[in-house]
Design a protein around this motif. Structure first.
Motif, PDB file in Angstrom:
ATOM      1  N   ASN A  13     -78.442 -70.830  32.420  1.00 23.81           N
ATOM      2  CA  ASN A  13     -79.455 -71.900  32.280  1.00 23.81           C
ATOM      3  C   ASN A  13     -79.774 -72.603  33.588  1.00 23.81           C
ATOM      4  N   GLU A  14     -80.090 -71.821  34.611  1.00 24.43           N
ATOM      5  CA  GLU A  14     -80.401 -72.419  35.911  1.00 24.43           C
ATOM      6  C   GLU A  14     -81.871 -72.798  36.051  1.00 24.43           C
ATOM      7  N   PHE A  15     -82.659 -72.588  34.996  1.00 22.68           N
ATOM      8  CA  PHE A  15     -84.080 -72.936  35.091  1.00 22.68           C
ATOM      9  C   PHE A  15     -84.304 -74.349  34.576  1.00 22.68           C
TER      10      PHE A  15
ATOM     11  N   ALA B  92     -99.795 -82.821  30.705  1.00 20.11           N
ATOM     12  CA  ALA B  92     -99.045 -82.298  31.847  1.00 20.11           C
ATOM     13  C   ALA B  92     -99.057 -80.781  31.825  1.00 20.11           C
ATOM     14  N   GLU B  93     -98.905 -80.204  33.004  1.00 19.42           N
ATOM     15  CA  GLU B  93     -98.655 -78.764  33.077  1.00 19.42           C
ATOM     16  C   GLU B  93     -97.168 -78.552  33.301  1.00 19.42           C
ATOM     17  N   ALA B  94     -96.576 -77.664  32.518  1.00 17.71           N
ATOM     18  CA  ALA B  94     -95.164 -77.306  32.666  1.00 17.71           C
ATOM     19  C   ALA B  94     -95.040 -76.267  33.775  1.00 17.71           C
ATOM     20  N   LEU B  95     -94.209 -76.557  34.777  1.00 16.74           N
ATOM     21  CA  LEU B  95     -94.030 -75.640  35.910  1.00 16.74           C
ATOM     22  C   LEU B  95     -92.536 -75.392  36.103  1.00 16.74           C
ATOM     23  N   VAL B  96     -92.157 -74.132  36.091  1.00 18.26           N
ATOM     24  CA  VAL B  96     -90.733 -73.805  36.100  1.00 18.26           C
ATOM     25  C   VAL B  96     -90.150 -73.846  37.516  1.00 18.26           C
ATOM     26  N   ARG B  97     -88.913 -74.309  37.640  1.00 18.34           N
ATOM     27  CA  ARG B  97     -88.146 -74.259  38.888  1.00 18.34           C
ATOM     28  C   ARG B  97     -86.791 -73.639  38.589  1.00 18.34           C
ATOM     29  N   TRP B  98     -86.217 -73.020  39.631  1.00 20.38           N
ATOM     30  CA  TRP B  98     -84.919 -72.373  39.507  1.00 20.38           C
ATOM     31  C   TRP B  98     -83.929 -73.144  40.374  1.00 20.38           C
ATOM     32  N   ASN B  99     -82.947 -73.776  39.736  1.00 21.25           N
ATOM     33  CA  ASN B  99     -81.915 -74.486  40.493  1.00 21.25           C
ATOM     34  C   ASN B  99     -80.817 -73.495  40.855  1.00 21.25           C
ATOM     35  N   HIS B 100     -80.949 -72.919  42.031  1.00 17.56           N
ATOM     36  CA  HIS B 100     -80.029 -71.870  42.466  1.00 17.56           C
ATOM     37  C   HIS B 100     -78.747 -72.494  43.029  1.00 17.56           C
ATOM     38  N   LYS B 101     -77.600 -71.882  42.688  1.00 14.91           N
ATOM     39  CA  LYS B 101     -76.281 -72.400  43.099  1.00 14.91           C
ATOM     40  C   LYS B 101     -76.217 -72.740  44.583  1.00 14.91           C
ATOM     41  N   SER B 102     -76.678 -71.803  45.424  1.00 13.19           N
ATOM     42  CA  SER B 102     -76.549 -72.043  46.870  1.00 13.19           C
ATOM     43  C   SER B 102     -77.875 -72.318  47.568  1.00 13.19           C
TER      44      SER B 102
ATOM     45  N   GLY C 195     -80.512 -73.993  46.302  1.00  9.51           N
ATOM     46  CA  GLY C 195     -81.210 -75.206  45.873  1.00  9.51           C
ATOM     47  C   GLY C 195     -82.403 -74.851  44.999  1.00  9.51           C
ATOM     48  N   VAL C 196     -83.472 -75.639  45.067  1.00  6.19           N
ATOM     49  CA  VAL C 196     -84.627 -75.401  44.199  1.00  6.19           C
ATOM     50  C   VAL C 196     -85.436 -74.213  44.711  1.00  6.19           C
ATOM     51  N   VAL C 197     -85.619 -73.223  43.849  1.00  3.70           N
ATOM     52  CA  VAL C 197     -86.444 -72.061  44.183  1.00  3.70           C
ATOM     53  C   VAL C 197     -87.746 -72.152  43.389  1.00  3.70           C
ATOM     54  N   TYR C 198     -88.886 -71.943  44.077  1.00  2.33           N
ATOM     55  CA  TYR C 198     -90.204 -72.106  43.464  1.00  2.33           C
ATOM     56  C   TYR C 198     -90.723 -70.799  42.855  1.00  2.33           C
ATOM     57  N   PRO C 199     -91.641 -70.907  41.911  1.00  2.00           N
ATOM     58  CA  PRO C 199     -92.136 -69.716  41.206  1.00  2.00           C
ATOM     59  C   PRO C 199     -92.655 -68.610  42.119  1.00  2.00           C
ATOM     60  N   SER C 200     -93.267 -68.983  43.224  1.00  2.00           N
ATOM     61  CA  SER C 200     -93.826 -67.940  44.111  1.00  2.00           C
ATOM     62  C   SER C 200     -92.730 -67.012  44.641  1.00  2.00           C
ATOM     63  N   ASP C 201     -91.477 -67.468  44.620  1.00  2.00           N
ATOM     64  CA  ASP C 201     -90.383 -66.628  45.114  1.00  2.00           C
ATOM     65  C   ASP C 201     -89.671 -65.826  44.031  1.00  2.00           C
ATOM     66  N   PHE C 202     -90.024 -66.032  42.768  1.00  2.00           N
ATOM     67  CA  PHE C 202     -89.301 -65.224  41.768  1.00  2.00           C
ATOM     68  C   PHE C 202     -90.132 -64.739  40.582  1.00  2.00           C
ATOM     69  N   ILE C 203     -91.307 -65.341  40.322  1.00  2.00           N
ATOM     70  CA  ILE C 203     -92.053 -64.939  39.123  1.00  2.00           C
ATOM     71  C   ILE C 203     -92.467 -63.463  39.170  1.00  2.00           C
TER      72      ILE C 203
ATOM     73  N   GLY D  32    -100.866 -86.736  23.934  1.00  2.00           N
ATOM     74  CA  GLY D  32    -100.678 -85.911  25.125  1.00  2.00           C
ATOM     75  C   GLY D  32    -100.618 -84.418  24.833  1.00  2.00           C
ATOM     76  N   ILE D  33    -101.156 -83.654  25.761  1.00  2.00           N
ATOM     77  CA  ILE D  33    -101.201 -82.199  25.620  1.00  2.00           C
ATOM     78  C   ILE D  33    -100.343 -81.553  26.696  1.00  2.00           C
ATOM     79  N   ILE D  34     -99.584 -80.533  26.310  1.00  2.00           N
ATOM     80  CA  ILE D  34     -98.759 -79.823  27.283  1.00  2.00           C
ATOM     81  C   ILE D  34     -99.355 -78.440  27.567  1.00  2.00           C
ATOM     82  N   SER D  35     -99.566 -78.134  28.845  1.00  2.00           N
ATOM     83  CA  SER D  35    -100.086 -76.826  29.249  1.00  2.00           C
ATOM     84  C   SER D  35     -98.938 -75.938  29.710  1.00  2.00           C
ATOM     85  N   VAL D  36     -98.913 -74.716  29.185  1.00  2.00           N
ATOM     86  CA  VAL D  36     -97.837 -73.778  29.522  1.00  2.00           C
ATOM     87  C   VAL D  36     -98.449 -72.489  30.072  1.00  2.00           C
ATOM     88  N   ASN D  37     -97.950 -72.061  31.229  1.00  2.49           N
ATOM     89  CA  ASN D  37     -98.415 -70.804  31.829  1.00  2.49           C
ATOM     90  C   ASN D  37     -97.779 -69.614  31.119  1.00  2.49           C
ATOM     91  N   ILE D  38     -98.600 -68.642  30.782  1.00  7.03           N
ATOM     92  CA  ILE D  38     -98.096 -67.447  30.107  1.00  7.03           C
ATOM     93  C   ILE D  38     -98.393 -66.225  30.962  1.00  7.03           C
TER      94      ILE D  38
END
Ligand code: C2E
Ligand code: MG
Ligand code: MG
Ligand code: MG
Length: 279
Positions: free
Chosen positions: A38-40, A58-68, A70-78, A114-120
């Motif tokens: 559950n690192e996301f 709001a738009e929901a945007l995922v981040r990856w909390n990597h152990k070493s 730190g925060v990794v952004y979608p452009s580096d893993f999607i 409120g409306i939540i936007s989710v990227n698919i």
């Protein structure tokens, strides 16, 4: 000699191949661990109605909390996660979190409508049983379907017209909202647009960023806003960073904006704080 050069090149090529494959294997393992552990984390970027100047979702945007790392952004893993289909469990996690969060904001009246936007990802549509997952998450979260907005990219939709007409209509039947993300970057066939039951166009941030000085981006932005009016769908501009950009979009009657001018994507508690201060 030419022969030696060729040989060296081959070696160079071979090593590059090896390291690229190696990198992919590592990434796949890392993503697997991240899913297991559950690192996301889902962050939320506010969307503002330009008429009322209030946060409406709001738009929901995922981040990856990597152990070493730190925060990794979608452009580096999607894109890696799409290649391995690991985007399916990641996307399901984002959908679950996002629906639960907005249900909480709706119910507590922090953001009553409120409306939540989710990227698919297209992988979730092709291989992830998306319709059932959305149905299930709406049931589990008890979120009003009208308060869930599904974002699909223009590129996916236009490259898969028959499939998108089907899936968009099925989603629409659930009562959710539908948006075309990164609009203007994906070679839209305008005649096809009327076939899709969409609610919103999202002007890509590559156009917003040089407003209002770049004449061509001004022309494109105006055209998308006019297209939205004609099709009777909402238009939101993303990537709005400056007051000038916001004022231009306001003057042009763009419906909504999203961008760093207001806020970056925030953790749940910071998003709640912002809504309470801002609205
Ligand atoms: P997107 O859906 O077009 O999201 C907008 C991106 O622009 C986000 O980047 C957001 O943080 C960034 N952004 C927002 N305002 C500004 C601004 O004023 N200036 C600039 N320069 N950027 C701004 P992020 O969060 O890094 O996400 C990048 C892309 O990754 C997203 O583009 C989306 O395509 C993808 N993505 C993010 N979360 C998910 C997810 O849960 N599932 C899937 N399938 N894709 C996701
Ligand atoms: Mg998006
Ligand atoms: Mg976008
Ligand atoms: Mg994008």
């Amino acid at each position: 000699s030419a022969k030696n050069a060729g040989k060296n090149q081959f070696h160079f090529y071979k090593n590059e191949m090896t390291s690229e494959i190696y990198e992919k294997v590592i990434m796949k393992q890392e993503l697997n661990d991240a899913i297991q552990n559950n690192e996301f984390e889902v962050y939320y970027q506010p969307q503002i109605d330009l008429k009322t100047n209030k946060i409406i979702g709001a738009e929901a945007l995922v981040r990856w909390n990597h152990k070493s790392l730190g925060v990794v952004y979608p452009s580096d893993f999607i894109s890696h996660a799409e290649e391995t289909k690991q985007i399916i469990p990641i996307g399901e996690f984002v959908l679950k979190e996002a629906c639960a969060f907005m249900k909480k904001l709706n119910e507590s009246k922090i953001l009553e409508k409120g409306i939540i936007s989710v990227n698919i990802s297209s992988i979730q549509i092709k291989h992830g049983n998306l319709l059932n997952k959305v149905t299930e998450e709406l049931k589990v979260s008890k979120l009003n379907p009208a308060n869930l907005d599904i974002e699909l990219t223009e590129t996916y939709i236009m490259e898969n017209i028959q499939e998108s007409i089907l899936i968009l209509n099925e989603l629409k039947n659930l009562g959710v909202k539908l948006s075309i993300d990164d609009f203007g970057t994906g070679y839209s066939s305008l005649s096809y647009l009327k076939l899709f039951p969409i609610d919103k166009l999202k002007i890509d941030k590559s156009f917003s960023s040089s407003l209002p000085n770049d004449k061509k981006d001004v022309a494109i932005t105006r055209s998308i806003i006019a297209l939205g009016k004609g099709l009777e769908v909402k238009v939101i501009a993303e990537g709005v960073e400056t007051l000038e950009q916001k004022e231009f979009l306001e003057k042009e009657n763009c419906d909504e904006i999203q961008g760093w001018f207001y806020s970056k994507a925030l953790k749940e508690e910071d998003f709640i704080k912002l809504v309470k201060e801002f609205n």
